[in-house]
Design an enzyme around this catalytic site. Sequence first.
Site, mmCIF file in Angstrom:
data_model
loop_
_atom_site.group_PDB
_atom_site.id
_atom_site.type_symbol
_atom_site.label_atom_id
_atom_site.label_comp_id
_atom_site.label_asym_id
_atom_site.label_seq_id
_atom_site.Cartn_x
_atom_site.Cartn_y
_atom_site.Cartn_z
ATOM 1 N N PRO A 102 12.319 -43.943 -31.485
ATOM 2 C CG PRO A 102 11.804 -46.076 -30.721
ATOM 3 C CD PRO A 102 12.946 -45.104 -30.845
ATOM 4 C CG HIS A 112 12.526 -48.588 -21.385
ATOM 5 N ND1 HIS A 112 13.098 -47.842 -20.366
ATOM 6 C CD2 HIS A 112 11.644 -47.753 -22.004
ATOM 7 C CE1 HIS A 112 12.554 -46.633 -20.376
ATOM 8 N NE2 HIS A 112 11.684 -46.551 -21.359
ATOM 9 C CB ALA A 144 10.148 -47.892 -26.618
ATOM 10 N NE ARG A 187 6.407 -46.033 -20.220
ATOM 11 C CZ ARG A 187 6.217 -46.212 -21.532
ATOM 12 N NH1 ARG A 187 7.219 -46.067 -22.370
ATOM 13 N NH2 ARG A 187 5.028 -46.521 -22.009
ATOM 14 C CG ASP A 235 26.863 -53.821 -27.031
ATOM 15 O OD1 ASP A 235 27.107 -53.658 -25.821
ATOM 16 O OD2 ASP A 235 26.479 -54.903 -27.507
ATOM 17 N NE ARG A 292 -1.797 -39.696 -33.821
ATOM 18 C CZ ARG A 292 -1.180 -40.585 -34.608
ATOM 19 N NH1 ARG A 292 -0.544 -41.582 -34.064
ATOM 20 N NH2 ARG A 292 -1.234 -40.466 -35.924
ATOM 21 C CG LEU A 315 10.154 -35.491 -24.103
ATOM 22 C CD1 LEU A 315 9.288 -36.061 -25.211
ATOM 23 C CD2 LEU A 315 10.228 -33.981 -24.197
ATOM 24 C CB SER A 316 7.753 -38.937 -19.308
ATOM 25 O OG SER A 316 8.419 -40.091 -19.783
ATOM 26 N NE ARG A 370 5.348 -42.705 -18.777
ATOM 27 C CZ ARG A 370 5.454 -42.713 -20.108
ATOM 28 N NH1 ARG A 370 6.508 -42.168 -20.697
ATOM 29 N NH2 ARG A 370 4.497 -43.251 -20.837
HETATM 30 O O1 CA2 Z 1 9.863 -39.734 -21.780
HETATM 31 C C1 CA2 Z 1 10.526 -39.986 -22.808
HETATM 32 O O2 CA2 Z 1 11.157 -39.129 -23.424
HETATM 33 C C2 CA2 Z 1 10.513 -41.421 -23.359
HETATM 34 O O3 CA2 Z 1 11.800 -41.694 -23.897
HETATM 35 C C3 CA2 Z 1 9.478 -41.431 -24.464
HETATM 36 C C4 CA2 Z 1 9.261 -42.828 -25.064
HETATM 37 C C5 CA2 Z 1 9.006 -43.855 -23.965
HETATM 38 O O4 CA2 Z 1 8.932 -45.148 -24.535
HETATM 39 C C6 CA2 Z 1 10.090 -43.829 -22.909
HETATM 40 O O5 CA2 Z 1 9.762 -44.770 -21.907
HETATM 41 C C7 CA2 Z 1 10.212 -42.446 -22.299
HETATM 42 C C8 CA2 Z 1 8.053 -42.841 -25.991
HETATM 43 C C9 CA2 Z 1 8.097 -41.819 -27.063
HETATM 44 C C10 CA2 Z 1 6.763 -41.841 -27.733
HETATM 45 O O6 CA2 Z 1 6.453 -40.518 -28.086
HETATM 46 C C11 CA2 Z 1 5.161 -40.273 -28.435
HETATM 47 C C12 CA2 Z 1 4.856 -38.952 -28.637
HETATM 48 C C13 CA2 Z 1 3.577 -38.607 -28.963
HETATM 49 C C14 CA2 Z 1 2.610 -39.585 -29.082
HETATM 50 C C15 CA2 Z 1 2.925 -40.915 -28.886
HETATM 51 C C16 CA2 Z 1 4.211 -41.255 -28.567
#
Ligand code: CA2
Length: 151
Positions: free
Chosen positions: A15, A85, A82, A116, A92, A23, A106-107, A112
């Site tokens: 998602p 988490h 998300a 997370r 499963d 963004r 990515l992060s 964080r």
């Molecule tokens: O760091 C990652 O790749 C995450 O999976 C990204 C998820 C976050 O909930 C995980 O904790 C770590 C969030 C993806 C949201 O991506 C966006 C990209 C641009 C603007 C807003 C959200």
Amino acid sequence: MAGQERARVLVLHGPNLNLLGQREPEIYGATTLAEIDAKLVQLGQELGVEVETYQSNLEGELVTKVQHARGRYAALIINAGAYTHTSIALLDALLAVGLPVVEVHLSNLYKREPFRHHSYIARAAVGQICGFGVESYLLGLRAAVGLINKA
Ligand code: CA2
């Protein structure tokens, strides 16, 4: 002699990853999801595998995609966003699929918020790569191809 079919690798994006590049570039970078997908397909060609990508904001759609991967792909790479988490359903499905799974982010999750720091899906993965931005996906693909070639 007929050419051998290339192994296929499925990359799943969870998602909100469709918003990449539009963004919060300070957290997730300026590269769009389409650009990431193109880089993965390109690297796949160099490594001798066929890469397919799929993004959904819906947990059930991701679960169904994982279920359908059985027998169709040689490995699976997932950034569950998300749902990483929260989703026992995705865990499963990943445990049941019987394919090597590489978890990517990515992060750097561990720099964080505490919520997370826990990944439900990590126990279904061979390994996790996080914190390298777009490069996390490319490292994930290299890891997946390594696993396919070893199998
Ligand atoms: O760091 C990652 O790749 C995450 O999976 C990204 C998820 C976050 O909930 C995980 O904790 C770590 C969030 C993806 C949201 O991506 C966006 C990209 C641009 C603007 C807003 C959200």
